[in-house]
Design a protein around this motif. Structure first.
Motif, PDB file in Angstrom:
ATOM      1  N   TYR A   1     -26.205 -55.228   6.414  1.00 29.46           N
ATOM      2  CA  TYR A   1     -26.370 -55.977   7.664  1.00 29.46           C
ATOM      3  C   TYR A   1     -26.796 -55.028   8.785  1.00 29.46           C
ATOM      4  O   TYR A   1     -27.747 -55.310   9.518  1.00 29.46           O
ATOM      5  N   ALA A   2     -26.086 -53.908   8.931  1.00 30.48           N
ATOM      6  CA  ALA A   2     -26.356 -52.988  10.034  1.00 30.48           C
ATOM      7  C   ALA A   2     -27.797 -52.480  10.018  1.00 30.48           C
ATOM      8  O   ALA A   2     -28.464 -52.432  11.052  1.00 30.48           O
TER       9      ALA A   2
ATOM     10  N   GLY B   1     -29.712 -50.706  17.487  1.00 30.34           N
ATOM     11  CA  GLY B   1     -29.225 -51.992  17.008  1.00 30.34           C
ATOM     12  C   GLY B   1     -28.379 -52.700  18.051  1.00 30.34           C
ATOM     13  O   GLY B   1     -27.994 -52.127  19.074  1.00 30.34           O
ATOM     14  N   GLN B   2     -28.081 -53.943  17.775  1.00 35.19           N
ATOM     15  CA  GLN B   2     -27.249 -54.743  18.666  1.00 35.19           C
ATOM     16  C   GLN B   2     -25.856 -54.122  18.833  1.00 35.19           C
ATOM     17  O   GLN B   2     -25.195 -54.345  19.839  1.00 35.19           O
ATOM     18  N   ASP B   3     -25.447 -53.304  17.860  1.00 33.86           N
ATOM     19  CA  ASP B   3     -24.159 -52.616  17.943  1.00 33.86           C
ATOM     20  C   ASP B   3     -24.228 -51.359  18.808  1.00 33.86           C
ATOM     21  O   ASP B   3     -23.259 -50.620  18.925  1.00 33.86           O
TER      22      ASP B   3
ATOM     23  N   THR C   1     -24.271 -48.182  26.850  1.00 29.34           N
ATOM     24  CA  THR C   1     -25.047 -49.373  27.179  1.00 29.34           C
ATOM     25  C   THR C   1     -26.332 -49.353  26.367  1.00 29.34           C
ATOM     26  O   THR C   1     -26.708 -48.323  25.792  1.00 29.34           O
ATOM     27  N   ALA C   2     -27.009 -50.474  26.354  1.00 32.36           N
ATOM     28  CA  ALA C   2     -28.302 -50.548  25.673  1.00 32.36           C
ATOM     29  C   ALA C   2     -29.287 -49.558  26.297  1.00 32.36           C
ATOM     30  O   ALA C   2     -30.059 -48.908  25.589  1.00 32.36           O
TER      31      ALA C   2
ATOM     32  N   ILE D   1     -26.156 -43.432  14.132  1.00 36.93           N
ATOM     33  CA  ILE D   1     -25.355 -42.710  15.117  1.00 36.93           C
ATOM     34  C   ILE D   1     -24.662 -43.762  15.986  1.00 36.93           C
ATOM     35  O   ILE D   1     -25.273 -44.315  16.907  1.00 36.93           O
ATOM     36  N   PRO D   2     -23.384 -44.071  15.684  1.00 38.37           N
ATOM     37  CA  PRO D   2     -22.716 -45.183  16.356  1.00 38.37           C
ATOM     38  C   PRO D   2     -22.255 -44.893  17.781  1.00 38.37           C
ATOM     39  O   PRO D   2     -22.012 -45.818  18.534  1.00 38.37           O
TER      40      PRO D   2
END
Length: 160
Positions: A139-140, A61-63, A25-26, A81-82
């Motif tokens: 973009y990222a 980020g939003q991702d 989650t955010a 770090i995704p």
């Protein structure tokens, strides 16, 4: 007697309690980023050698990936770090945001080959899968909306 005691013993991994599932989650990603930045700051304050690399910026980020711009000597590096909810030591779900920040802190000194250089000259690499194919590194890192900025950009050239 509980049901748990009635089951036959199996291999050790079958008897290990399940780790809690941490949903990405955010709030979680921001907590991990904050713990990471706090750890860097605490270690710099302690002044022990070697000093941790200066973090010039850190955001989510939003991702829901954590993005870090930092320096080692004259190198400007960036890390994406995704999956900040995955424990890098086990591949399982993380137990705490503080623990995750600790892992990311100790992994800063071993960057793999760069995958992208941003407009500020930071060479980006990442742990885990690349940004989605329809979303480029540019973009990222440079265009994607941010959910939270934990450390504002600090221009390392301003110190000189």
């Amino acid at each position: 007697m509980s049901e748990n005691n009635d089951r036959p013993l199996g291999r050790p991994e079958e008897n290990t309690p399940l780790r809690p599932v941490v949903e990405l989650t955010a709030e979680w990603a921001t907590a991990v980023a904050q713990e990471f930045v706090d750890l860097v700051w605490r270690e710099q304050e302690r002044g022990l050698e070697p000093l941790p690399p200066p973090v010039d910026e850190c955001w989510v980020g939003q991702d829901l990936a954590v993005y870090i711009r930092y320096r080692i000597g004259d190198w400007r590096l960036g890390r994406r770090i995704p999956d900040p909810h995955i424990d890098p030591t086990s591949g399982g779900y993380a137990l705490s945001a503080r623990e995750q920040g600790f892992y990311f802190f100790h992994d800063l000194y071993s960057p793999p080959p760069r995958e992208f250089t941003d407009r500020l000259g930071y060479e980006w690499y990442q742990c885990g899968p690349e940004p989605e194919p329809e979303r480029s590194w540019r973009y990222a890192v440079e265009e994607q909306p941010r959910i939270a900025t934990v450390r504002e950009y600090h221009d390392p050239d301003a110190e000189r």
